[in-house]
Enzyme design. Structure first.
Site, PDB file in Angstrom:
ATOM      1  CE  LYS B 103      -3.485   2.580   2.447  1.00 23.11           C
ATOM      2  NZ  LYS B 103      -4.074   2.878   3.752  1.00 23.11           N
ATOM      3  N   GLY B 164      -8.633   8.651   9.547  1.00 23.37           N
ATOM      4  CA  GLY B 164      -8.993   8.677  10.965  1.00 23.37           C
ATOM      5  C   GLY B 164     -10.077   9.665  11.327  1.00 23.37           C
ATOM      6  CB  ALA B 190      -8.738   7.473   4.375  1.00 25.74           C
ATOM      7  N   GLY B 191     -11.433   7.472   6.284  1.00 27.79           N
ATOM      8  CA  GLY B 191     -12.613   8.270   6.602  1.00 27.79           C
ATOM      9  C   GLY B 191     -13.874   7.472   6.866  1.00 27.79           C
ATOM     10  CG  ASN B 212      -6.568   0.791  11.354  1.00 26.80           C
ATOM     11  OD1 ASN B 212      -5.419   1.102  11.242  1.00 26.80           O
ATOM     12  ND2 ASN B 212      -6.976   0.135  12.433  1.00 26.80           N
ATOM     13  CB  THR B 213      -9.713   5.053  12.729  1.00 23.98           C
ATOM     14  OG1 THR B 213      -8.397   5.385  12.289  1.00 23.98           O
ATOM     15  CG2 THR B 213     -10.039   5.880  13.970  1.00 23.98           C
TER      16      THR B 213
END
EC number: 2.8.1.10
Lengths: 374, 263
Positions: B103, B164, B190-191, B212-213
């Protein structure tokens, strides 16, 4: 252009008055903002924000976890030398203090590296007094390549240097530099820095600019709490950070908030800050800059560190010795003749990591790699 | 007709049953991370190279994941600020972790961690020539996606909103353009802050999402991982089934032109 131009337009007394005149309404407005401006930061460090501490702490905790996750980065300081040509009224290394002076030889450095590595640390903070003749560029040129082979991330807290020196040190493996202004109140600064190159307020203030121009990965700034009114100094730190973020947008930033600690030839703090107020300050920084690293050292007690770390702290030192050669003897805590200041949290690294885990957080030992260092 | 086989996702030479990719950062401990990732059924797990001890073959971040035969590691170059750093990091990752999957993350801006399109394209060109399977993290820029596709990227990973942030699909319209015109798989990265964000990305036709987050920082990461797994599956099934069109106006059961059919 540098921060000095911005700074010279800030009037200490006006900033101080602005802080003390903040109202509950100002605080509530700041608490509801999604991104805070500098004036809203002043509201959060004001006396008017004191009743809102719990709300600030909740928001600070939430922002910290969202940005940094459930982790806390650990590092250890390595004192290379306690020689110093400055006279600073608050520091144990001050030239006038009758302590034994020592600069690590390369063999002694090897021994310190082995002792530190045995504890698992990968992030190292190099510290010296300000004695360019002994611990200047020639010394750093020898030390950095040696350390680079053993550690993932290397920071420095030494005398301010020129931009070209920072560029050279980065090429040898330096990742970050911490440079605290001690106080942004020029008259007080002059009163406590009696002799030596540190007495040059402007050169010190412009250090972060030189680092930014050199393209360093991370810059740490802050004020030493106790020399002047802590609220006004914090407002200046915030203004400095605001300027740096906009000017050197590729650089990461960390903030520290060290309280004066007992040391050889100690002075009485001018501005005391209570534990409650320090928590207010930490939370205010977090709400102002959700992405900034907030660092807490072993100057603080174990009890305070354990309780405050979930609220906004992202980086902690552990098992610190503030004297050169302090790690070779495992019983170093018994020998404090050479130290800069007395630490408060004496726990071993694994005990600190356990305390971090007990708060539901992970202690991170490595979060950088050599491949990112120029 | 949609079959189980068409529901599978193919990137480069690998086929994935799961369209939920996950990450290893921000968890409170290794065991929780492993439990959540296993519960998510994710088969591609990204991990920051800067957190891995490359000198130790039994790094304890990786240890719980390496035991799972269905999990593929996707090292990322988080921390790299330009193409040069990213390429070097990729080479180290390939050597240490024995994978050429990568990545590609280059974000010189540490505040919002927004990706640098110029350096990313430069690094992608270099890395694909070196035999890497490159999945670049990028802004939701349709033209950049075409350039990356031409440079040999195996997939593109446009952001929904800053890393995040949990703000969801702020780039929705641009993601739709990317999904419409990009030939390689599109992984929304992301997001994504909630399972509904993930479901929406899948309904739009994204090939996968990376989360992830939202999982790692949840008070119950395992339960949240399962929620994301189900949302991704639901969103994908809805996309494959074909969503009805939307209109603010009611569709009259006796349209104005109905008389034309009466003859």
């Amino acid at each position: 252009m540098s921060f000095l131009d911005t700074f010279n337009q800030l009037d200490w007394n006006e900033v101080k008055l602005s802080i003390t005149s903040k109202t509950a309404s100002d605080v509530e407005q700041a608490l509801s903002a999604s991104r805070l401006n500098h004036d809203q930061f002043l509201a959060l460090i004001s006396p008017a924000a004191s009743p809102y501490l719990e709300q600030m702490a909740k928001k600070s905790l939430q922002l910290t976890r969202q940005r940094f996750g459930n982790t806390v980065q650990l590092y250890i300081p390595l004192y290379l030398s306690n020689k110093c040509t400055n006279i600073c009224t608050y520091c144990g290394f001050s030239l006038g203090n009758k302590i034994r002076r020592k600069t690590l030889s390369m063999d002694e450095l090897d021994a310190e590296i082995r002792a530190i590595k045995a504890h698992g640390f990968e992030h190292l903070l190099l510290v010296t007094g300000e004695a360019p003749g002994t611990v200047g560029m020639d010394y750093f040129r020898k030390v950095l390549p040696k350390l680079r082979m053993h550690f993932s991330h290397i920071s420095m807290e030494v005398q301010p240097l020129d931009q070209k020196d920072y560029e050279e040190l980065m090429s040898l493996g330096l990742d970050a530099v911490l440079v605290y202004q001690e106080t942004y109140h020029r008259p007080t600064y002059n009163q406590v820095h009696l002799r030596g190159s540190k007495a040059d307020f402007d050169y010190r203030l412009e250090t972060a600019d030189r680092l930014g121009k050199a393209g360093i990965d991370k810059i740490g700034i802050g004020a030493l709490i106790g020399l002047e009114d802590w609220r006004t100094d914090a407002a200046m730190v915030a203004a400095h950070l605001d300027y740096l973020e906009k000017t050197y947008w590729r650089t990461r930033y960390s903030i520290s908030f060290p309280r004066l600690r007992p040391c050889e030839g100690e002075m009485n703090p001018v501005s005391l800050i209570s534990d409650r107020q320090l928590v207010q300050l930490i939370c205010a920084y977090r709400l102002f800059k959700p992405e900034a690293e907030l660092s807490l050292s072993t100057r603080e007690s174990a009890r305070f560190r354990d309780n405050v770390l979930p609220l906004g702290i992202t980086t902690m030192s552990a098992f610190s010795s503030t004297q050169p050669g302090g790690y070779v003897n495992d019983e170093f805590l018994e020998h404090t003749a050479l130290e800069q200041f007395a630490i408060d949290d004496n726990r071993r690294p694994e005990q600190v990591a356990d305390a971090i885990r007990s708060k539901g957080l992970e202690a991170v030992w490595k979060d950088w790699d050599n491949c990112y260092s120029h | 007709m949609t079959t189980e086989k068409t529901r599978m996702l193919k990137i480069a030479d690998k086929t994935f049953n799961s369209r939920l990719f996950t990450g290893t950062g921000k968890f409170q401990n290794r065991q929780t991370m492993a439990d959540a990732i296993i519960a998510s059924d994710s088969e591609l797990v990204t991990m920051a190279l800067k957190r891995v001890d490359l000198n130790s073959q039994d790094d304890d971040i990786l240890e719980p994941l390496l035991q799972q035969p269905t999990i593929n590691l996707l090292p990322n170059t988080s921390g790299a600020r330009d193409a040069k750093e990213a390429v070097y990091a990729a080479q180290l990752a390939r050597e240490a972790l024995q994978t050429n999957w990568l990545k590609l993350e280059i974000h010189p801006d540490p505040k919002y961690l927004l990706p640098d399109p110029i350096e990313t394209l430069k690094a992608c060109e270099e890395l694909t020539q070196q035999g890497f399977i490159v999945l670049p993290y990028i802004h939701a820029d349709p033209v950049l996606c075409k350039h990356l596709e031409e440079a040999g990227a195996a997939a593109v990973m446009p952001l929904g909103s800053p890393i995040g942030s949990n703000l969801g699909l702020k780039t929705r319209e641009f993601l739709q353009i990317i999904i419409e015109q990009t030939k390689v798989p599109v992984v929304v990265d992301a997001g994504i802050g909630s399972p509904s964000d993930a479901a929406l990305a899948m309904e739009l036709g994204a090939d996968a999402v990376l989360v992830n987050t939202a999982i790692a920082v949840s008070p119950n990461p395992v339960a949240m991982a399962i929620a994301f797994k189900e949302a991704v599956n639901a969103g994908r099934r809805a996309y494959e089934a074909g969503l009805g069109s939307r209109s603010l106006e009611a569709q009259a059961s006796s349209p104005l032109t109905a008389f034309l059919d009466e003859f």
